[in-house]
Design an enzyme around this catalytic site. Structure first.
Site, PDB file in Angstrom:
ATOM      1  N   LYS A 105       0.841  -1.207   0.000  1.00 64.46           N
ATOM      2  CA  LYS A 105       0.000   0.000   0.000  1.00 64.46           C
ATOM      3  C   LYS A 105       0.876   1.258   0.000  1.00 64.46           C
ATOM      4  CE  LYS A 105      -3.666  -2.667   2.104  1.00 64.46           C
ATOM      5  NZ  LYS A 105      -4.329  -3.178   3.293  1.00 64.46           N
ATOM      6  N   GLN A 136      -4.126  -1.782   9.618  1.00 68.97           N
ATOM      7  CA  GLN A 136      -4.057  -3.122   9.022  1.00 68.97           C
ATOM      8  C   GLN A 136      -4.624  -4.155  10.001  1.00 68.97           C
ATOM      9  OE1 GLN A 136      -3.010  -3.693   5.769  1.00 68.97           O
ATOM     10  NE2 GLN A 136      -3.799  -5.746   6.124  1.00 68.97           N
ATOM     11  N   ASP A 153     -10.921   2.678   4.339  1.00 71.25           N
ATOM     12  CA  ASP A 153     -11.251   1.250   4.242  1.00 71.25           C
ATOM     13  C   ASP A 153     -12.766   1.039   4.218  1.00 71.25           C
ATOM     14  OD1 ASP A 153      -9.326  -0.657   3.860  1.00 71.25           O
ATOM     15  OD2 ASP A 153      -8.687  -0.722   5.952  1.00 71.25           O
TER      16      ASP A 153
END
Ligand code: NDP
Length: 303
Positions: free
Chosen positions: A54, A98, A121
Site C-alpha cells: 500500500k 491493518q 477502508d
C-alpha cells in the site's frame, strides 16, 4: 477453458493510472498531496507485506504515505491516542489500520474512532450503514467488495436483475459485497456456515462472489453454466512437486505454499462464463480501490 478470464492486474492498473492522473491534476492546481497513514500493529509477515504494498502504491501514484509501525503489545489507550492524532493531522487524508489486530485490542473500538472522512477502508458502522440504506451513499465503499463490483462491470457482466450469491458474510467482504449488489439491482442470496445445501443455492447464481477463506471449496459442478465467478479467497496450501511431495524452500528450509482461491479454478473455468484467477484477480483491485478512496478522501477534506 470456456470461461473468459477477468484480468485483475490489468483492470487494477487502469484504475491506478486514472488515480495517478487525478492526483497529478490536483497537485498541478496547487492543492495538497493526498496522504495515507498506515498503522501496523506487531510484525505479522502477511500484514507487513500488505502495508508495504500500500505504501508503494501511494508512492507510485504521487501520494504520500505516513507509516506508523507500533509494537504488538501496544495498549488500547496508546493505539486510540495514535488514531486521534491521525484524525487531527491535516496532512493525513486517509487512515488504514491493518487488520487483524492482536487479540488484546478491541478492533471495533479502534475502527469506530477513525473519523468518517478518513475511513478509506470503509469499515466504520456509519459507512456500512449508509451502504445498507436506500437513497444514502457511503463516503467510502470497502475496497475489496468495491473491487469485485468493478471487475464485474469491466467484464461487461449484467448485474441488474441477475441472481447473485455471495459466499461469506464478514463485515469487510461478504456483507458489503451483498449490499453493493443489491444497490446494483441484483437479487442477492448470502451464504454462510449455517446455509443448507450450498451447491443447490449456487447453481441458481448468475453471479458468484466467493469470500469464505476455504481453499478450493466451490467445485465446478456447483456452478450454473455461464456464471460470472469472482473469487476473493486467498488461501495457502502445500506446494507439491511433480511426484506429489511437499516442496521445501532452499532459502528458508520451510515447507513451500502456493495460493489458491475459494473456488476450484481448474474445474470452474470449464463451466463459468467469467472467472477471476488467484492470484491476479481481486487482490490487486483491493489496493487500487484503496488508492481511489484515498484520493477521494483528499478531495472531500480539501476540495
Ligand atoms: P471471515 O473469516 O471473516 O469470514 C468468512 C465467512 O465465510 C463467514 O461469513 C463464514 O460464515 C463463511 N464460511 C466459512 N466457512 C464456510 C463454509 N464451509 N461454508 C459456508 N460459509 C462459510 O473471512 P473474510 O471475509 O475476511 O475473508 C474471506 C476470504 O477472502 C479469505 O480467504 C481472505 O483471505 C480473503 N480476502 C481477500 C482479500 C483480497 O484483497 N483479495 C481481502 C480480504 C479478504 P459464518 O459467518 O457463519 O461464520
Amino acid at each position: 477453458m470456456t470461461a473468459q478470464l477477468i484480468d485483475g492486474n490489468a483492470i487494477a492498473q487502469k484504475v491506478r493510472d486514472e488515480v495517478k492522473e487525478k492526483v497529478a491534476k490536483r497537485i498541478a492546481v496547487g492543492k495538497s498531496q493526498p496522504g495515507l497513514a498506515t498503522v501496523l500493529v506487531g510484525e505479522r509477515v502477511d500484514s507487513a507485506t500488505y502495508v508495504s504494498m500500500k505504501q508503494k502504491a501511494c508512492a507510485d501514484l504521487g501520494m504520500t504515505s505516513y507509516h506508523h509501525p507500533v509494537p504488538a503489545d501496544i495498549t488500547q489507550a496508546d493505539l486510540e491516542k495514535l488514531i486521534k492524532e491521525l484524525n487531527a493531522d491535516p496532512k493525513v487524508h486517509g487512515i488504514l489500520v491493518q487488520l487483524p489486530l492482536p487479540s488484546h485490542l478491541d478492533e471495533e473500538r479502534v475502527l469506530q474512532l477513525i473519523s468518517i472522512e478518513k475511513d478509506v477502508d470503509g469499515f466504520s458502522p456509519i459507512n456500512l450503514g449508509r451502504l445498507a440504506q436506500k437513497g444514502r451513499e457511503p463516503l467510502f465503499v470497502p475496497c475489496t467488495p468495491y473491487g469485485c463490483i468493478y471487475l464485474l462491470k469491466e467484464a461487461g457482466v449484467t448485474i441488474k436483475g441477475a441472481n447473485a450469491v455471495v459466499l461469506g458474510r464478514s463485515n469487510i467482504v461478504g456483507m458489503p459485497a451483498a449490499l453493493l449488489l443489491v444497490k446494483e439491482d441484483a437479487t442477492v442470496t448470502v451464504v454462510h456456515s449455517r446455509t443448507k445445501d450450498i451447491p443447490a443455492v449456487l447453481r441458481q447464481a448468475d453471479i458468484v462472489i466467493a469470500a469464505i477463506g476455504r481453499a478450493e471449496m466451490v467445485r465446478g459442478d456447483w456452478l450454473k453454466p455461464g456464471a460470472a465467478v469472482i473469487d476473493v479467497g486467498i488461501n495457502g496450501i502445500p506446494k507439491l512437486d511433480a511426484e506429489g511431495k511437499q516442496m521445501i524452500s532452499a532459502k528458508t528450509g520451510k515447507p513451500m505454499q502456493r495460493l489458491v482461491g475459494d473456488v476450484n479454478f481448474e474445474e470452474a473455468k470449464e463451466v463459468a462464463g467469467f472467472i477471476t484467477p488467484v492470484p491476479g484477480g481481486v487482490g490487486p483491485m483491493t489496493i487500487a480501490m484503496l488508492m481511489n478512496n484515498t484520493f477521494r478522501a483528499a478531495e472531500i477534506q480539501e476540495p
